[in-house]
Motif scaffolding. Structure first.
Motif, mmCIF file in Angstrom:
data_model
loop_
_atom_site.group_PDB
_atom_site.id
_atom_site.type_symbol
_atom_site.label_atom_id
_atom_site.label_comp_id
_atom_site.label_asym_id
_atom_site.label_seq_id
_atom_site.Cartn_x
_atom_site.Cartn_y
_atom_site.Cartn_z
ATOM 1 N N PHE A 87 0.864 -1.171 0.000
ATOM 2 C CA PHE A 87 0.000 0.000 0.000
ATOM 3 C C PHE A 87 0.901 1.221 0.000
ATOM 4 N N ALA A 88 0.341 2.370 -0.261
ATOM 5 C CA ALA A 88 1.131 3.603 -0.305
ATOM 6 C C ALA A 88 0.531 4.633 0.646
ATOM 7 N N LEU A 89 1.242 5.735 0.809
ATOM 8 C CA LEU A 89 0.778 6.858 1.605
ATOM 9 C C LEU A 89 0.882 8.134 0.778
ATOM 10 N N LYS A 90 -0.033 9.049 1.022
ATOM 11 C CA LYS A 90 0.064 10.370 0.399
ATOM 12 C C LYS A 90 -0.153 11.437 1.460
ATOM 13 N N VAL A 91 0.464 12.585 1.259
ATOM 14 C CA VAL A 91 0.354 13.693 2.203
ATOM 15 C C VAL A 91 -0.986 14.383 2.024
ATOM 16 N N VAL A 92 -1.570 14.793 3.153
ATOM 17 C CA VAL A 92 -2.812 15.578 3.124
ATOM 18 C C VAL A 92 -2.420 17.034 3.348
ATOM 19 N N PRO A 93 -2.283 17.835 2.294
ATOM 20 C CA PRO A 93 -1.713 19.188 2.404
ATOM 21 C C PRO A 93 -2.432 20.094 3.392
ATOM 22 N N GLU A 94 -3.765 20.038 3.392
ATOM 23 C CA GLU A 94 -4.523 20.971 4.237
ATOM 24 C C GLU A 94 -4.383 20.676 5.723
ATOM 25 N N LEU A 95 -3.873 19.507 6.092
ATOM 26 C CA LEU A 95 -3.678 19.160 7.497
ATOM 27 C C LEU A 95 -2.197 19.032 7.854
ATOM 28 N N THR A 96 -1.322 19.497 6.964
ATOM 29 C CA THR A 96 0.119 19.350 7.151
ATOM 30 C C THR A 96 0.799 20.713 7.232
ATOM 31 N N THR A 97 1.659 20.882 8.236
ATOM 32 C CA THR A 97 2.468 22.107 8.348
ATOM 33 C C THR A 97 3.940 21.819 8.112
ATOM 34 N N ALA A 98 4.325 20.544 8.050
ATOM 35 C CA ALA A 98 5.717 20.169 7.811
ATOM 36 C C ALA A 98 6.100 20.479 6.362
ATOM 37 N N ASN A 99 7.343 20.900 6.179
ATOM 38 C CA ASN A 99 7.871 21.123 4.840
ATOM 39 C C ASN A 99 8.362 19.799 4.251
ATOM 40 N N PRO A 100 8.460 19.715 2.927
ATOM 41 C CA PRO A 100 8.921 18.471 2.302
ATOM 42 C C PRO A 100 10.289 18.002 2.774
ATOM 43 N N ASP A 101 11.139 18.926 3.274
ATOM 44 C CA ASP A 101 12.465 18.515 3.747
ATOM 45 C C ASP A 101 12.440 18.039 5.207
ATOM 46 N N GLU A 102 11.231 17.853 5.771
ATOM 47 C CA GLU A 102 11.117 17.396 7.155
ATOM 48 C C GLU A 102 10.513 15.993 7.257
ATOM 49 N N TYR A 103 10.316 15.351 6.123
ATOM 50 C CA TYR A 103 9.826 13.966 6.118
ATOM 51 C C TYR A 103 10.214 13.308 4.796
ATOM 52 N N ARG A 104 10.169 11.989 4.786
ATOM 53 C CA ARG A 104 10.440 11.251 3.557
ATOM 54 C C ARG A 104 9.537 10.024 3.506
ATOM 55 N N LEU A 105 8.688 9.971 2.506
ATOM 56 C CA LEU A 105 7.782 8.835 2.324
ATOM 57 C C LEU A 105 8.367 7.846 1.325
ATOM 58 N N ALA A 106 8.187 6.574 1.587
ATOM 59 C CA ALA A 106 8.601 5.538 0.638
ATOM 60 C C ALA A 106 7.581 5.445 -0.489
ATOM 61 N N ASP A 107 8.012 4.877 -1.606
ATOM 62 C CA ASP A 107 7.078 4.703 -2.732
ATOM 63 C C ASP A 107 5.932 3.780 -2.344
ATOM 64 N N SER A 108 6.224 2.803 -1.503
ATOM 65 C CA SER A 108 5.186 1.892 -1.025
ATOM 66 C C SER A 108 5.629 1.282 0.292
ATOM 67 N N TYR A 109 4.669 0.724 1.009
ATOM 68 C CA TYR A 109 4.934 0.055 2.281
ATOM 69 C C TYR A 109 4.354 -1.356 2.199
ATOM 70 N N VAL A 110 4.826 -2.238 3.067
ATOM 71 C CA VAL A 110 4.414 -3.640 3.015
ATOM 72 C C VAL A 110 3.732 -4.048 4.317
ATOM 73 N N PHE A 111 2.567 -4.640 4.175
ATOM 74 C CA PHE A 111 1.886 -5.289 5.299
ATOM 75 C C PHE A 111 2.220 -6.772 5.180
ATOM 76 N N ARG A 112 2.979 -7.286 6.142
ATOM 77 C CA ARG A 112 3.505 -8.643 6.035
ATOM 78 C C ARG A 112 2.446 -9.708 6.337
ATOM 79 N N ALA A 113 2.461 -10.746 5.543
ATOM 80 C CA ALA A 113 1.590 -11.899 5.784
ATOM 81 C C ALA A 113 2.236 -12.815 6.813
ATOM 82 N N ASN A 114 1.404 -13.643 7.426
ATOM 83 C CA ASN A 114 1.895 -14.666 8.363
ATOM 84 C C ASN A 114 2.692 -14.080 9.529
ATOM 85 N N ASN A 115 2.327 -12.873 9.962
ATOM 86 C CA ASN A 115 3.009 -12.275 11.108
ATOM 87 C C ASN A 115 2.084 -12.147 12.313
#
Length: 252
Positions: A87-115
């Motif tokens: 799955f992925a994540l996207k920033v919600v601009p209207e609820l965000t005050t952080a600048n782009p240089d204050e976070y880094r999102l991955a292209d996608s994240y993994v929800f592991r099976a059998n955990n």
């Protein structure tokens, strides 16, 4: 008679469900819905859950540490996964005050099976978002806010609306505790500073036992902790300095 048999049948089914282990993971349906553990806003009625956020702080990190992980717990409903799901994540601009240089999102994240452990009640996993130190954080005592929203991939679907987003608060320093009021300032710890609080926690009270309850019900313990801190300040004069270089003091 038919009505009586119907209720007897329903009652028997309920007994069967209730007889299962309380820790047994109950899953229904073929669809999988993804959502965060915390509510980013208050639940809609009749729900009573309140909004919550995740704190990421450089407070206990060395000055040369420039990135930290903000960990978020994610759940998936439906049958137990037999393969990892992305799955992925996207920033919600209207609820965000952080600048782009204050976070880094991955292209996608993994929800592991059998955990899922034997006593689990949910299919859960934890992801980490990189939060980055910026120069302006030192002038922002309440830090900045990043709000992200889940983006399903494949046949994943979004779960409960109030938990499709997550809020992360990033700070450089600790936020002043509510119990550090005028009385504590005058009679115990003196004027609040983030550095003073950090030194106190690191060297005297690592479990943060000094709180409102102690001040109210066991004030003698609070006094003893601050006296120990006073001795530490005396024995470590080079470290006992505020960020502007002035001598750090307490009032006990």
């Amino acid at each position: 008679m038919k009505r009586t048999k119907y209720f007897i049948g329903m009652f028997a089914m309920l007994l069967t469900v209730c007889s299962c282990s309380e820790n047994e993971l109950m899953v229904f349906g073929d669809e999988h819905h993804i959502y965060f553990d915390k509510f980013y806003k208050d639940a809609a009625a009749p729900g009573k859950e309140t909004a919550d956020s995740t704190l990421a702080s450089f407070f206990f990190e060395n000055d040369d540490v420039n990135e930290i992980d903000a960990k978020l717990v994610v759940h998936i409903t439906g049958k137990l996964l037999d393969q990892d799901r992305k799955f992925a994540l996207k920033v919600v601009p209207e609820l965000t005050t952080a600048n782009p240089d204050e976070y880094r999102l991955a292209d996608s994240y993994v929800f592991r099976a059998n955990n899922v452990s034997a006593d689990a009640k949910n299919q859960s996993d934890t992801i980490a978002i990189k939060m980055l130190r910026s120069g302006r954080l030192k002038d922002m005592p309440h830090g900045v806010r990043l709000c992200v929203e889940l983006v399903p991939m494949g046949d994943l679907q979004l779960g409960q609306t109030e938990r499709t987003r997550a809020v992360i608060n990033l700070t450089r320093d600790a936020i002043k505790p509510e119990w550090w009021d005028e009385e504590v300032t005058t009679l115990l710890l003196g004027k609040y500073s983030s550095k003073k609080y950090k030194l106190f926690l690191e060297n005297i009270d690592p479990d943060a036992t000094l709180n409102a309850d102690m001040l109210k019900n066991q004030p003698y313990k609070a006094i003893e902790l601050v006296r120990r801190f006073k001795r530490w300040l005396t024995e470590n004069p080079t470290k006992a300095r505020e960020e502007n270089g002035t001598k750090m003091t307490v009032n006990v």
